[in-house]
Design a protein around this motif. Structure first.
Motif, PDB file in Angstrom:
ATOM      1  N   MET A   1      13.775 -24.500  26.387  1.00 24.14           N
ATOM      2  CA  MET A   1      12.585 -24.607  27.237  1.00 24.14           C
ATOM      3  C   MET A   1      12.348 -23.319  27.991  1.00 24.14           C
ATOM      4  O   MET A   1      11.230 -22.833  28.111  1.00 24.14           O
ATOM      5  CB  MET A   1      12.787 -25.776  28.210  1.00 24.14           C
ATOM      6  CG  MET A   1      11.561 -26.096  29.040  1.00 24.14           C
ATOM      7  SD  MET A   1      10.272 -26.787  28.003  1.00 24.14           S
ATOM      8  CE  MET A   1       9.060 -27.065  29.255  1.00 24.14           C
ATOM      9  N   LEU A   2      13.416 -22.766  28.495  1.00 27.07           N
ATOM     10  CA  LEU A   2      13.324 -21.510  29.230  1.00 27.07           C
ATOM     11  C   LEU A   2      12.892 -20.386  28.306  1.00 27.07           C
ATOM     12  O   LEU A   2      12.090 -19.530  28.670  1.00 27.07           O
ATOM     13  CB  LEU A   2      14.684 -21.196  29.869  1.00 27.07           C
ATOM     14  CG  LEU A   2      14.744 -19.896  30.680  1.00 27.07           C
ATOM     15  CD1 LEU A   2      13.747 -19.944  31.837  1.00 27.07           C
ATOM     16  CD2 LEU A   2      16.164 -19.682  31.197  1.00 27.07           C
ATOM     17  N   LEU A   3      13.386 -20.402  27.092  1.00 25.85           N
ATOM     18  CA  LEU A   3      13.028 -19.367  26.120  1.00 25.85           C
ATOM     19  C   LEU A   3      11.552 -19.444  25.769  1.00 25.85           C
ATOM     20  O   LEU A   3      10.875 -18.429  25.651  1.00 25.85           O
ATOM     21  CB  LEU A   3      13.894 -19.541  24.859  1.00 25.85           C
ATOM     22  CG  LEU A   3      13.654 -18.503  23.747  1.00 25.85           C
ATOM     23  CD1 LEU A   3      13.934 -17.102  24.261  1.00 25.85           C
ATOM     24  CD2 LEU A   3      14.552 -18.831  22.547  1.00 25.85           C
ATOM     25  N   ALA A   4      11.048 -20.624  25.627  1.00 28.65           N
ATOM     26  CA  ALA A   4       9.629 -20.805  25.302  1.00 28.65           C
ATOM     27  C   ALA A   4       8.765 -20.306  26.431  1.00 28.65           C
ATOM     28  O   ALA A   4       7.709 -19.685  26.222  1.00 28.65           O
ATOM     29  CB  ALA A   4       9.354 -22.286  25.021  1.00 28.65           C
ATOM     30  N   THR A   5       9.228 -20.540  27.632  1.00 30.78           N
ATOM     31  CA  THR A   5       8.436 -20.085  28.788  1.00 30.78           C
ATOM     32  C   THR A   5       8.403 -18.566  28.838  1.00 30.78           C
ATOM     33  O   THR A   5       7.366 -17.939  29.112  1.00 30.78           O
ATOM     34  CB  THR A   5       9.040 -20.651  30.082  1.00 30.78           C
ATOM     35  OG1 THR A   5       9.031 -22.088  30.018  1.00 30.78           O
ATOM     36  CG2 THR A   5       8.246 -20.212  31.290  1.00 30.78           C
ATOM     37  N   GLU A   6       9.545 -17.938  28.548  1.00 29.80           N
ATOM     38  CA  GLU A   6       9.599 -16.473  28.567  1.00 29.80           C
ATOM     39  C   GLU A   6       8.690 -15.885  27.493  1.00 29.80           C
ATOM     40  O   GLU A   6       7.993 -14.887  27.713  1.00 29.80           O
ATOM     41  CB  GLU A   6      11.048 -16.015  28.354  1.00 29.80           C
ATOM     42  CG  GLU A   6      11.945 -16.312  29.551  1.00 29.80           C
ATOM     43  CD  GLU A   6      13.383 -15.896  29.291  1.00 29.80           C
ATOM     44  OE1 GLU A   6      13.671 -15.482  28.127  1.00 29.80           O
ATOM     45  OE2 GLU A   6      14.194 -15.932  30.232  1.00 29.80           O
ATOM     46  N   ARG A   7       8.730 -16.522  26.330  1.00 30.14           N
ATOM     47  CA  ARG A   7       7.881 -16.012  25.247  1.00 30.14           C
ATOM     48  C   ARG A   7       6.393 -16.164  25.595  1.00 30.14           C
ATOM     49  O   ARG A   7       5.566 -15.302  25.287  1.00 30.14           O
ATOM     50  CB  ARG A   7       8.196 -16.751  23.948  1.00 30.14           C
ATOM     51  CG  ARG A   7       9.529 -16.338  23.356  1.00 30.14           C
ATOM     52  CD  ARG A   7       9.755 -17.051  22.047  1.00 30.14           C
ATOM     53  NE  ARG A   7      10.997 -16.602  21.422  1.00 30.14           N
ATOM     54  CZ  ARG A   7      11.472 -17.059  20.276  1.00 30.14           C
ATOM     55  NH1 ARG A   7      10.775 -17.990  19.620  1.00 30.14           N
ATOM     56  NH2 ARG A   7      12.629 -16.608  19.789  1.00 30.14           N
ATOM     57  N   ASP A   9       5.175 -16.150  28.577  1.00 30.37           N
ATOM     58  CA  ASP A   9       4.844 -15.137  29.586  1.00 30.37           C
ATOM     59  C   ASP A   9       4.678 -13.764  28.937  1.00 30.37           C
ATOM     60  O   ASP A   9       3.780 -12.988  29.293  1.00 30.37           O
ATOM     61  CB  ASP A   9       5.952 -15.091  30.649  1.00 30.37           C
ATOM     62  CG  ASP A   9       5.967 -16.353  31.525  1.00 30.37           C
ATOM     63  OD1 ASP A   9       4.904 -17.047  31.561  1.00 30.37           O
ATOM     64  OD2 ASP A   9       6.992 -16.604  32.157  1.00 30.37           O
ATOM     65  N   GLN A  10       5.583 -13.487  27.974  1.00 26.44           N
ATOM     66  CA  GLN A  10       5.471 -12.207  27.273  1.00 26.44           C
ATOM     67  C   GLN A  10       4.143 -12.116  26.517  1.00 26.44           C
ATOM     68  O   GLN A  10       3.480 -11.070  26.500  1.00 26.44           O
ATOM     69  CB  GLN A  10       6.649 -12.045  26.297  1.00 26.44           C
ATOM     70  CG  GLN A  10       7.980 -11.818  26.996  1.00 26.44           C
ATOM     71  CD  GLN A  10       9.126 -11.738  25.998  1.00 26.44           C
ATOM     72  OE1 GLN A  10       8.938 -11.963  24.786  1.00 26.44           O
ATOM     73  NE2 GLN A  10      10.335 -11.443  26.507  1.00 26.44           N
ATOM     74  N   HIS A  11       3.812 -13.248  25.878  1.00 25.28           N
ATOM     75  CA  HIS A  11       2.559 -13.266  25.120  1.00 25.28           C
ATOM     76  C   HIS A  11       1.359 -13.074  26.046  1.00 25.28           C
ATOM     77  O   HIS A  11       0.431 -12.304  25.748  1.00 25.28           O
ATOM     78  CB  HIS A  11       2.443 -14.603  24.360  1.00 25.28           C
ATOM     79  CG  HIS A  11       1.139 -14.749  23.636  1.00 25.28           C
ATOM     80  ND1 HIS A  11       0.833 -14.036  22.498  1.00 25.28           N
ATOM     81  CD2 HIS A  11       0.044 -15.533  23.901  1.00 25.28           C
ATOM     82  CE1 HIS A  11      -0.362 -14.351  22.097  1.00 25.28           C
ATOM     83  NE2 HIS A  11      -0.872 -15.287  22.940  1.00 25.28           N
ATOM     84  N   ASN A  12       1.412 -13.778  27.167  1.00 27.30           N
ATOM     85  CA  ASN A  12       0.298 -13.642  28.118  1.00 27.30           C
ATOM     86  C   ASN A  12       0.218 -12.210  28.653  1.00 27.30           C
ATOM     87  O   ASN A  12      -0.861 -11.640  28.822  1.00 27.30           O
ATOM     88  CB  ASN A  12       0.470 -14.623  29.274  1.00 27.30           C
ATOM     89  CG  ASN A  12       0.239 -16.070  28.837  1.00 27.30           C
ATOM     90  OD1 ASN A  12      -0.471 -16.312  27.850  1.00 27.30           O
ATOM     91  ND2 ASN A  12       0.837 -17.032  29.544  1.00 27.30           N
ATOM     92  N   GLY A  13       1.367 -11.614  28.925  1.00 33.25           N
ATOM     93  CA  GLY A  13       1.364 -10.219  29.403  1.00 33.25           C
ATOM     94  C   GLY A  13       0.810  -9.272  28.348  1.00 33.25           C
ATOM     95  O   GLY A  13       0.063  -8.332  28.649  1.00 33.25           O
ATOM     96  N   PHE A  14       1.225  -9.550  27.094  1.00 32.24           N
ATOM     97  CA  PHE A  14       0.726  -8.711  25.998  1.00 32.24           C
ATOM     98  C   PHE A  14      -0.786  -8.827  25.863  1.00 32.24           C
ATOM     99  O   PHE A  14      -1.497  -7.831  25.673  1.00 32.24           O
ATOM    100  CB  PHE A  14       1.430  -9.130  24.694  1.00 32.24           C
ATOM    101  CG  PHE A  14       0.924  -8.410  23.489  1.00 32.24           C
ATOM    102  CD1 PHE A  14       1.307  -7.095  23.230  1.00 32.24           C
ATOM    103  CD2 PHE A  14       0.045  -9.035  22.603  1.00 32.24           C
ATOM    104  CE1 PHE A  14       0.828  -6.453  22.116  1.00 32.24           C
ATOM    105  CE2 PHE A  14      -0.428  -8.379  21.509  1.00 32.24           C
ATOM    106  CZ  PHE A  14      -0.047  -7.072  21.245  1.00 32.24           C
ATOM    107  N   MET A  15      -1.270 -10.067  25.967  1.00 34.36           N
ATOM    108  CA  MET A  15      -2.704 -10.298  25.829  1.00 34.36           C
ATOM    109  C   MET A  15      -3.467  -9.624  26.967  1.00 34.36           C
ATOM    110  O   MET A  15      -4.546  -9.049  26.751  1.00 34.36           O
ATOM    111  CB  MET A  15      -2.990 -11.803  25.816  1.00 34.36           C
ATOM    112  CG  MET A  15      -2.486 -12.518  24.562  1.00 34.36           C
ATOM    113  SD  MET A  15      -3.226 -11.845  23.046  1.00 34.36           S
ATOM    114  CE  MET A  15      -4.927 -12.299  23.290  1.00 34.36           C
TER     115      MET A  15
END
Length: 201
Positions: A1-7, A9-15
């Motif tokens: 769950m934590l990993l999915a949240t990090e990904r 966030d990373q995706h949102n930051g990338f976007m």
């Protein structure tokens, strides 16, 4: 769950980062388009100015050519007028010399026959005025006048006092023979005859 949240966030930051870059690209594109449009307008204006300059230069060249032709024509006319003027002056000087020679000839004739015919002369403008006395036996001081004008090679009587007959014939004869002494002698004879007739003689 934590990993999915990090990904996520990373995706949102990338976007967000890509969105910012895209927005920057749009802004740069707009700036480039504006600069391109400004450059195009400036080039168009410069082309128009260049065309006007070329037209002005062509007009100036044509005007200069026309002015040069007019100047050449004016100079030719001036030279022709100067030549005509010099020719006219030469003709007038020659006419004056010829007239002076004729006047001198008349004066010489008057001087030669003056004492014989009781003749004097007075100068007029372009003419010779002859004054004859000792014509009237009853009034020897009475003056009889004859004025002669010279036109070219022609003698012309402009004044005769008193008027006498056969004057036209005498004038025609002197123009034919150029014998001025005979002309004066003939006119004097007519004056003598007129004086005698005036006194009923």
């Amino acid at each position: 769950m934590l990993l999915a949240t990090e990904r996520k966030d990373q995706h949102n930051g990338f976007m967000r980062d890509q969105t910012d870059k895209l927005n920057n690209l749009h802004g740069l594109k707009a700036q480039l388009l504006a600069a391109s449009e400004e450059t195009s307008k400036r080039l168009q204006k410069e082309e128009q100015e260049l065309q006007r300059t070329q037209e002005d230069m062509a007009g100036a060249s044509a005007a200069a050519s026309t002015a040069e032709k007019k100047l050449d024509t004016a100079q030719m006319q001036l030279r022709r007028q100067q030549e005509e003027y010099r020719q006219r002056v030469t003709e007038l000087e020659e006419a004056h010399r010829q007239k002076q020679r004729q006047l001198d000839k008349l004066r010489a004739a008057v001087s030669l026959f003056g004492s014989r015919f009781s003749l004097q002369f007075r100068h007029g403008q372009d003419e010779l005025c002859l004054v004859l006395t000792n014509v009237d036996a009853f009034d020897t001081d009475k003056e009889f006048l004859l004025s002669v004008r010279i036109t070219g090679d022609t003698y012309q009587v402009t004044r005769c006092e008193p008027m006498v007959p056969w004057l036209e014939e005498l004038t025609a004869e002197v123009n034919r023979s150029n014998d001025f002494a005979a002309f004066v002698k003939g006119v004097r004879a007519r004056f003598v005859e007129a004086a005698r007739q005036a006194r009923g003689l």
